[in-house]
Design a protein around this motif. Structure first.
Motif, short mmCIF file in Angstrom:
data_model
loop_
_atom_site.label_atom_id
_atom_site.label_comp_id
_atom_site.label_asym_id
_atom_site.label_seq_id
_atom_site.Cartn_x
_atom_site.Cartn_y
_atom_site.Cartn_z
N MET A 1 -2.70 8.14 8.83
CA MET A 1 -3.41 7.59 7.69
C MET A 1 -2.73 6.31 7.23
SD MET A 1 -4.65 9.29 4.09
CE MET A 1 -6.06 10.09 4.82
N ARG A 2 -3.52 5.27 7.10
CA ARG A 2 -3.01 3.98 6.68
C ARG A 2 -3.79 3.50 5.47
NH1 ARG A 2 0.61 5.21 9.56
NH2 ARG A 2 1.36 4.13 11.42
N PHE A 3 -3.04 2.93 4.53
CA PHE A 3 -3.66 2.42 3.30
C PHE A 3 -3.62 0.90 3.28
CE2 PHE A 3 -4.30 6.00 0.36
CZ PHE A 3 -3.70 7.02 1.06
N GLY A 4 -4.63 0.32 2.65
CA GLY A 4 -4.56 -1.09 2.31
C GLY A 4 -3.66 -1.26 1.10
N TYR B 1 -9.93 15.37 4.44
CA TYR B 1 -9.87 14.01 3.93
C TYR B 1 -10.58 13.89 2.59
CZ TYR B 1 -9.29 13.74 8.95
OH TYR B 1 -8.90 13.98 10.23
N THR C 1 -7.98 6.87 8.77
CA THR C 1 -7.17 7.73 9.62
C THR C 1 -7.92 8.08 10.88
OG1 THR C 1 -5.83 9.75 9.66
CG2 THR C 1 -7.95 9.88 8.53
N THR C 2 -7.15 8.54 11.85
CA THR C 2 -7.73 9.03 13.10
C THR C 2 -8.21 10.46 12.91
OG1 THR C 2 -5.53 9.71 13.82
CG2 THR C 2 -6.28 7.52 14.50
N TYR C 3 -8.78 11.03 13.94
CA TYR C 3 -9.36 12.36 13.84
C TYR C 3 -8.34 13.41 13.42
CZ TYR C 3 -11.42 16.79 15.20
OH TYR C 3 -11.88 18.08 15.19
N ASN C 4 -7.12 13.34 13.97
CA ASN C 4 -6.13 14.37 13.68
C ASN C 4 -5.26 14.04 12.48
OD1 ASN C 4 -4.55 12.36 14.67
ND2 ASN C 4 -3.91 13.42 16.53
N ASN C 5 -5.61 12.94 11.78
CA ASN C 5 -4.91 12.58 10.54
C ASN C 5 -3.42 12.36 10.74
OD1 ASN C 5 -4.88 11.91 7.85
ND2 ASN C 5 -4.64 14.00 7.13
N ASN C 6 -3.03 11.92 11.92
CA ASN C 6 -1.62 11.60 12.13
C ASN C 6 -1.25 10.24 11.57
OD1 ASN C 6 -0.60 13.86 13.37
ND2 ASN C 6 -1.00 13.15 15.42
N GLN D 1 -8.10 15.33 -0.94
CA GLN D 1 -6.67 15.09 -1.07
C GLN D 1 -6.38 14.71 -2.52
OE1 GLN D 1 -3.21 13.18 1.57
NE2 GLN D 1 -4.90 11.80 1.27
N TYR E 1 -9.95 4.94 -2.59
CA TYR E 1 -9.28 5.56 -3.72
C TYR E 1 -9.29 4.60 -4.90
CZ TYR E 1 -7.32 9.22 -0.73
OH TYR E 1 -7.16 10.28 0.13
N LEU F 1 -9.40 10.13 -5.05
CA LEU F 1 -10.38 9.84 -4.03
C LEU F 1 -11.73 9.56 -4.66
CD1 LEU F 1 -10.90 9.74 -0.96
CD2 LEU F 1 -11.57 12.14 -1.12
N TYR G 1 -15.51 9.02 0.73
CA TYR G 1 -15.04 8.96 2.10
C TYR G 1 -16.23 9.00 3.03
CZ TYR G 1 -15.57 13.60 4.24
OH TYR G 1 -16.05 14.73 4.82
N ARG H 1 -4.92 19.69 6.93
CA ARG H 1 -4.62 18.34 7.39
C ARG H 1 -5.88 17.49 7.51
NH1 ARG H 1 -0.58 17.59 12.38
NH2 ARG H 1 -0.12 15.40 12.12
N GLY I 1 0.82 -1.20 0.00
CA GLY I 1 0.00 0.00 0.00
C GLY I 1 0.86 1.25 0.00
N LEU I 2 0.24 2.38 0.25
CA LEU I 2 0.97 3.64 0.34
C LEU I 2 1.39 3.87 1.78
CD1 LEU I 2 -1.61 4.87 -1.91
CD2 LEU I 2 0.46 6.18 -2.15
N TYR J 1 -12.10 8.01 10.05
CA TYR J 1 -12.38 8.43 8.69
C TYR J 1 -11.91 7.35 7.74
CZ TYR J 1 -13.19 13.03 10.67
OH TYR J 1 -13.66 14.07 11.40
#
Lengths: 114, 111
Positions: B99-102, A100, B92-97, A103, B36, B46, B49, A97, A42-43, B32
């Motif tokens: 973000m993880r992708f599959g 979502y 991602t979590t609320y603060n977007n720290n 992006q 994509y 995107l 979402y 930031r 993934g990314l 969230y």
């Protein structure tokens, strides 16, 4: 608007060489980020910036440096290229930031390190 | 174990079929959830979402989130050859720290 642009599209490096991947956006976005995409992984986020002069590390920052001197540009520097950095690199930007839902990704740079 | 698991496929369906794409995750802090679409040798774009649990529909696409099961889905109705692409889930979590992708599922819709 050109959106997010990246140069070069392709690059071949030898181990130990350095180079800079360029990223620019013309949407006045505050948030910019760099990802690498590897098969089966993934990314993964390398570095990100929430505005000019502010950068921070992502999930896989080792071997990469960034700076953000302007809102538009966010270059990624490979200090001493290694074969493990062979990947496709994507730059992305969004208004903030937490944007979502807006992006945008660039077309990518395919890097091979021999 | 990866934080986000996605079956890489490949998945091949006939035109007009209903497609179901799925991801599971382990971090209960994700709030969230994004899907994509990535065409070959292009950057991801995107598609949809959603926030927290529930469904969201946009034309032929429906995104579902089940936070209790840590499971998200994307359904494509009346699939078209132009839907042939790799589909990536992201969260991602609320603060977007974080973000993880599959890893992405490669879909081919045959005419």
């Amino acid at each position: 608007n050109a959106g997010v642009t990246q140069t070069p599209k392709f690059q071949v490096l030898k181990t130990g060489q350095s180079m800079t991947l360029q990223c620019a956006q013309d949407m006045n976005h505050e948030y910019m980020s760099w990802y690498r995409q590897d098969p089966g992984m993934g990314l993964r986020l390398i570095h990100y910036s929430v505005g000019a002069g502010i950068t921070d590390q992502g999930e896989v920052p080792n071997g990469y440096n960034v700076s953000r001197s302007t809102t538009e540009d966010f270059p990624l520097r490979l200090l001493s290229a290694a074969p493990s950095q062979t990947s496709v690199y994507f730059c992305a930007s969004s208004y903030s930031r937490s944007s979502y839902n807006e992006q945008f990704f660039g077309p990518g740079t395919r890097l091979t390190v021999l | 174990q990866k934080e986000v698991e996605q079956d890489p496929g490949p998945l091949s369906v006939p035109e007009g079929a209903i497609v179901s794409l799925n991801c599971t995750y382990s971090n209960s802090a994700f709030q969230y959830f994004m899907w994509y679409r990535q065409y070959s040798r292009k950057g991801p774009e995107l598609l949809m979402y959603t926030y927290s649990s529930g469904n969201k529909e946009d034309g032929r696409f429906t995104a579902q989130v089940d936070k209790s099961s840590k499971y998200i889905s994307l359904f494509i109705r009346d699939s078209q050859p132009s839907d042939s692409a790799t589909y990536l889930c992201a969260m991602t979590t609320y603060n977007n720290n974080d973000m993880r992708f599959g890893a992405g599922t490669r879909l081919t819709v045959k005419p």
